[in-house]
Design a protein around this motif. Structure first.
Motif, short mmCIF file in Angstrom:
data_model
loop_
_atom_site.label_atom_id
_atom_site.label_comp_id
_atom_site.label_asym_id
_atom_site.label_seq_id
_atom_site.Cartn_x
_atom_site.Cartn_y
_atom_site.Cartn_z
N ARG A 207 0.81 -1.22 0.00
CA ARG A 207 0.00 0.00 0.00
C ARG A 207 0.85 1.28 0.00
NH1 ARG A 207 -5.25 -1.05 0.33
NH2 ARG A 207 -5.86 0.92 1.27
N ARG A 208 1.97 1.20 -0.70
CA ARG A 208 2.84 2.38 -0.83
C ARG A 208 2.13 3.48 -1.63
NH1 ARG A 208 7.52 -0.44 -3.96
NH2 ARG A 208 5.62 -1.06 -5.06
N THR A 209 1.54 3.08 -2.77
CA THR A 209 0.85 4.06 -3.63
C THR A 209 -0.30 4.72 -2.87
OG1 THR A 209 1.45 2.90 -5.65
CG2 THR A 209 -0.50 4.33 -5.76
N GLU A 210 -1.03 3.93 -2.10
CA GLU A 210 -2.15 4.46 -1.33
C GLU A 210 -1.68 5.49 -0.31
OE1 GLU A 210 -1.65 1.37 -2.19
OE2 GLU A 210 -3.53 0.47 -2.87
N LEU B 184 0.93 7.61 -0.61
CA LEU B 184 1.17 8.88 -1.29
C LEU B 184 -0.14 9.51 -1.77
CD1 LEU B 184 4.43 8.59 -3.42
CD2 LEU B 184 4.13 9.22 -1.05
N SER B 185 -1.06 8.69 -2.28
CA SER B 185 -2.35 9.21 -2.76
C SER B 185 -3.14 9.84 -1.62
CB SER B 185 -3.17 8.09 -3.40
OG SER B 185 -2.50 7.58 -4.53
N THR C 90 2.46 10.23 -10.82
CA THR C 90 1.83 8.93 -10.60
C THR C 90 2.60 7.80 -11.27
OG1 THR C 90 0.40 9.21 -12.52
CG2 THR C 90 -0.48 9.96 -10.41
N GLU C 91 2.32 6.60 -10.80
CA GLU C 91 3.00 5.41 -11.33
C GLU C 91 2.59 5.11 -12.76
OE1 GLU C 91 3.42 0.67 -10.18
OE2 GLU C 91 1.98 1.91 -9.10
N GLU C 92 1.31 5.21 -13.05
CA GLU C 92 0.79 4.88 -14.38
C GLU C 92 0.83 6.11 -15.27
OE1 GLU C 92 0.09 1.89 -15.44
OE2 GLU C 92 0.43 0.97 -13.49
N ASP D 204 5.82 8.32 -7.51
CA ASP D 204 5.46 6.90 -7.47
C ASP D 204 6.09 6.20 -8.67
OD1 ASP D 204 4.31 4.47 -7.04
OD2 ASP D 204 2.23 5.17 -7.06
N GLU D 205 7.15 5.44 -8.41
CA GLU D 205 7.87 4.69 -9.45
C GLU D 205 8.20 5.59 -10.66
OE1 GLU D 205 8.90 1.59 -9.08
OE2 GLU D 205 7.53 0.51 -7.80
N ILE E 42 8.77 6.38 -4.24
CA ILE E 42 8.47 4.95 -4.19
C ILE E 42 9.26 4.25 -5.28
CG2 ILE E 42 6.71 3.18 -4.64
CD1 ILE E 42 4.62 5.03 -3.50
#
Length: 198
Positions: free
Chosen positions: A10-13, A15-16, A53-55, A139-140, A170
Motif C-alpha cells: 500500500r505504498r501508492t495508497e 502517497l495518494s 503517478t505510477e501509471e 510513485d515509481e 516509491i
C-alpha cells in the motif's frame, strides 16, 4: 525519503492519501510545523505538493495534448491575464524546461504520446516543477524508461533535495532507493514497518 515494500504493501495508497486523491481515515499531514488538510489534489497543489503517478500513460499525461499543454496544465493561473492566457509566457516556460531537463522533442507542438517514455516523464516533471512545489511525491518515476533518462531523473531528484525540497520516492528496486535516498521507509500490509538510514 524512499518508500519500499512489496506489491500490496500500500505504498501508492500512502502517497495518494497524503496528496488528497484518496480519502484519509486518520492521521495528520504536518508541513513546517503546521497541519495541512489536503482534502483534494487542488488543495494539495496550493499547499505546495506535487505528485507524479505510477501509471504515466493512464494518469500522468494527456496523450492527445501537445508538450506545451501537458507542461502548463497544472499552473494555468500563472498565465492568466484577465480572461486570456499568455501564449508567450507558456511557450517560454515550456521551452525553459525542455532545455533544463534535456527533453528530446522536435517542438512544443509535438503530441506527448509521440515521445519516448523517458521524455514523457520529463514533461510530467516539468508540469509539476512549474508549480514550484515544496514536496514532490513520486510513485515509481523511473519505471519503464531507458537508462539515460533514469540517470537524468535521479540527478533531478537529488538537485531538488539539495534545494531543500522534500522528495518522497516509491521504488520497487532496492538498489535505486539505496543509491538515491537519505532514509528509507519500509511498508508492509499498509503499516509502517520501520525507517532506516541509507
Amino acid at each position: 525519503l524512499g518508500i519500499a515494500g512489496l506489491v500490496g504493501s500500500r505504498r501508492t495508497e500512502l502517497l495518494s492519501t497524503i496528496y488528497g486523491s484518496m480519502e484519509r481515515g486518520s492521521g495528520k499531514v504536518i508541513v513546517k510545523g503546521k497541519e495541512v488538510r489536503n482534502k483534494n489534489p487542488r488543495e494539495s497543489i496550493k499547499n505546495g505538493f506535487a505528485m507524479v503517478t505510477e501509471e504515466r500513460r493512464a494518469t500522468g499525461i494527456f496523450p492527445y495534448g501537445n508538450i506545451l499543454f501537458n507542461s502548463v496544465i497544472a499552473n494555468l493561473k500563472k498565465y492568466r491575464h484577465g480572461l486570456l492566457l499568455s501564449d508567450k509566457e507558456m511557450q517560454q516556460d515550456t521551452e525553459d524546461y525542455i532545455k533544463k531537463l534535456k527533453t528530446k522533442t522536435p517542438s512544443q507542438k509535438t503530441l506527448i504520446r509521440n515521445l519516448s517514455g523517458g521524455n514523457q516523464q520529463k514533461v510530467v516533471f516539468s508540469r509539476w516543477l512549474l508549480t514550484n512545489p515544496d514536496i514532490l511525491l513520486l510513485d515509481e518515476p523511473t519505471r519503464g524508461i531507458d537508462v539515460g533518462a533514469k540517470y537524468e531523473i535521479y540527478e533531478l531528484m537529488m538537485n531538488l533535495a539539495a534545494q531543500g525540497k522534500g522528495v518522497c520516492f516509491i521504488s520497487s528496486e532496492m538498489p535505486e532507493l539505496i543509491g538515491i535516498c537519505d532514509r528509507i521507509l519500509v511498508m508492509s500490509n499498509g503499516q509502517l514497518a520501520g525507517i532506516v538510514e541509507r
